[in-house]
Design a protein around this motif. Structure first.
Motif, short mmCIF file in Angstrom:
data_model
loop_
_atom_site.label_atom_id
_atom_site.label_comp_id
_atom_site.label_asym_id
_atom_site.label_seq_id
_atom_site.Cartn_x
_atom_site.Cartn_y
_atom_site.Cartn_z
N ASP A 101 0.92 -1.14 -0.05
CA ASP A 101 0.08 0.01 -0.04
C ASP A 101 0.87 1.34 0.08
N GLU B 158 0.57 4.00 1.31
CA GLU B 158 0.46 4.86 2.49
C GLU B 158 1.47 3.99 3.65
N ILE B 159 1.84 2.91 3.36
CA ILE B 159 2.81 2.07 4.37
C ILE B 159 4.22 2.62 3.80
N CYS C 291 2.52 5.93 12.36
CA CYS C 291 2.15 5.24 11.17
C CYS C 291 0.91 4.64 11.24
N SER D 230 -1.91 5.42 8.36
CA SER D 230 -1.78 4.71 7.11
C SER D 230 -2.18 3.33 7.40
N ARG E 207 -5.81 2.89 7.53
CA ARG E 207 -6.37 2.78 6.39
C ARG E 207 -6.21 1.61 5.46
N ALA E 208 -4.93 0.88 5.31
CA ALA E 208 -4.46 -0.22 4.85
C ALA E 208 -5.19 -1.48 5.15
#
Length: 121
Positions: free
Chosen positions: A22, A24-25, A45, A48, A51-52
């Motif tokens: 992802d 965002e990670i 973190c 993010s 969301r993942a």
């Protein structure tokens, strides 16, 4: 561990590799390192990762704080912030307040059974 269960639940739609990839990670190895206990989830973190993993960010933050802070300090911090209420629970609380005309109804045995019947489906 919670993360293992969450990844397993997402597996039909998203593999662990897809979660780790992802955008965002920040580090693709982060998911595996947290899952195995080699690393703890950094607080910056949490959004993010939430969301993942399609998680409530407040819940994951609560877990991350517990993981980072040991013993009594974690418990004292949790006591200060009180019981975590996530988005869907907030909706339930608002509905309860509305139907009770803000009377703060007591949770009776009968009400518990009704709530259980509705929530479990």
């Amino acid at each position: 561990m919670y993360l293992d269960r969450r990844i397993a639940k997402l597996k039909p739609a998203k593999t662990q590799s897809q979660i780790a990839a992802d955008p965002e990670i920040p580090n693709p190895n982060m998911v595996a390192m947290i899952k195995t206990g080699a690393s703890k989830l950094a607080l910056d973190c949490v959004p993010s990762m939430a969301r993942a993993l399609k998680l409530e960010p407040a819940y994951l933050m609560h877990m991350a704080i517990e993981g980072l802070i040991a013993g009594n300090v974690a418990q004292e911090g949790i006591a200060v912030f009180g019981t975590l209420v996530i988005e869907n629970e907030t909706t339930w609380l608002e509905a309860l307040r509305e139907v009770s005309n803000e009377t703060d109804p007591r949770l009776t045995a009968r009400a518990w059974k009704l709530l259980f019947a509705v929530a479990v489906r």
